[in-house]
Enzyme design. Sequence first.
Site, PDB file in Angstrom:
ATOM      1  N   LYS A  53       0.841  -1.207   0.000  1.00 49.12           N
ATOM      2  CA  LYS A  53       0.000   0.000   0.000  1.00 49.12           C
ATOM      3  C   LYS A  53       0.874   1.254   0.000  1.00 49.12           C
ATOM      4  O   LYS A  53       0.584   2.232  -0.693  1.00 49.12           O
ATOM      5  CB  LYS A  53      -0.950  -0.029   1.211  1.00 49.12           C
ATOM      6  CG  LYS A  53      -2.025  -1.110   1.077  1.00 49.12           C
ATOM      7  CD  LYS A  53      -2.824  -1.333   2.353  1.00 49.12           C
ATOM      8  CE  LYS A  53      -3.769  -2.523   2.189  1.00 49.12           C
ATOM      9  NZ  LYS A  53      -4.543  -2.849   3.406  1.00 49.12           N
ATOM     10  N   GLN A  97      -4.528  -1.939   9.678  1.00 49.76           N
ATOM     11  CA  GLN A  97      -4.430  -3.246   9.016  1.00 49.76           C
ATOM     12  C   GLN A  97      -4.989  -4.350   9.919  1.00 49.76           C
ATOM     13  O   GLN A  97      -4.659  -4.426  11.097  1.00 49.76           O
ATOM     14  CB  GLN A  97      -2.957  -3.532   8.650  1.00 49.76           C
ATOM     15  CG  GLN A  97      -2.745  -4.753   7.781  1.00 49.76           C
ATOM     16  CD  GLN A  97      -3.377  -4.641   6.390  1.00 49.76           C
ATOM     17  OE1 GLN A  97      -3.520  -3.557   5.836  1.00 49.76           O
ATOM     18  NE2 GLN A  97      -3.779  -5.764   5.826  1.00 49.76           N
ATOM     19  N   ASP A 120     -11.081   2.334   4.070  1.00 44.74           N
ATOM     20  CA  ASP A 120     -11.327   0.888   3.979  1.00 44.74           C
ATOM     21  C   ASP A 120     -12.827   0.593   3.849  1.00 44.74           C
ATOM     22  O   ASP A 120     -13.215  -0.522   3.495  1.00 44.74           O
ATOM     23  CB  ASP A 120     -10.829   0.187   5.256  1.00 44.74           C
ATOM     24  CG  ASP A 120      -9.469  -0.472   5.081  1.00 44.74           C
ATOM     25  OD1 ASP A 120      -9.149  -0.887   3.954  1.00 44.74           O
ATOM     26  OD2 ASP A 120      -8.744  -0.584   6.089  1.00 44.74           O
TER      27      ASP A 120
END
Length: 296
Positions: A53, A97, A120
């Site tokens: 990312k 994460q 997200d």
Amino acid sequence: MAILIDGKLTAAQIKERIKATVEQSVANGGKRPHLAAVLVGNDGASVTYVASKEKACADVGFDSTVIKLKEETSQDELLAVVKRLNENHDIDGIIVQLPLPKHINEQVVIKNIDYHKDVDGFHLANVGKMVLNMPGFLPATPFGILTLLKQYNIETRGKNCVILGRSNIVGRPMANLMSQKGILADCTVTMCNSKTKDIAYFTRNADIIIAAIGVPEFLKGDMVKQGVVVIDVGITRLPDSTKPKGYRIVGDVDFASVEPKASYISPVPGGVGPMTIVSLLENTLKSAQGKKLTWV
Ligand code: GUN
């Protein structure tokens, strides 16, 4: 022979577009979109994903900040980091994460991310907006799959779509999106899970199968009908001493037996994986642009 759904190529094209948009905006005095990623602990896959990312951000001219915290970090310490990022006006997108260490409640952490920065699409506000078909952030993997269906002009209206898996990240949002009204939707959706009796009964009647169960090569050729569209979301690392990294990446679909019957199929790697990251970039760009429109 099936048409290969090339996520790598599609993602590269989208990245070029994002990069051009960023450079144009910067040339006009705008700021670079800024993604912050929080990584707790040293889980191998998570470390790799966060590094990917970070690299993707650099590729398109975004700023990125990675905050690495020890495995033993307490929930309160993590919440304090999230709060700091929420309050930092330079940050447009925040991801924590997953999975988090067992002593931390993921839902509590996600709930505390400012949903305007939840790129997200995991915050309950964004999940609610998705369910109600209101503008918000879509979770990256489902967003990436919709982009692939669009890119390859795959007809979804009136089709039987079978989703294997019911995770909050892929299966459940995907089922919701495919059942909505509209282009890239209008499907009759069936969700299967590990308790489903006779999964093959459902997959054999499917026009579109989205496999997201994390069981390597689960879907076999004798479980699908001729002409099926197959989207493979699985990414499992299997030990393989013949590979330089000591493992190989395998999807949820037994490509060798399914591909000859499929009309379209996404490979692993190079299918959905690259689209997940590029969708995260799209959400971050959207967040940065939204900020400009409404707050500056
Ligand atoms: N773990 C696996 N997939 C994801 C993702 O899309 N976002 C985050 N934050 N964690 C993940």
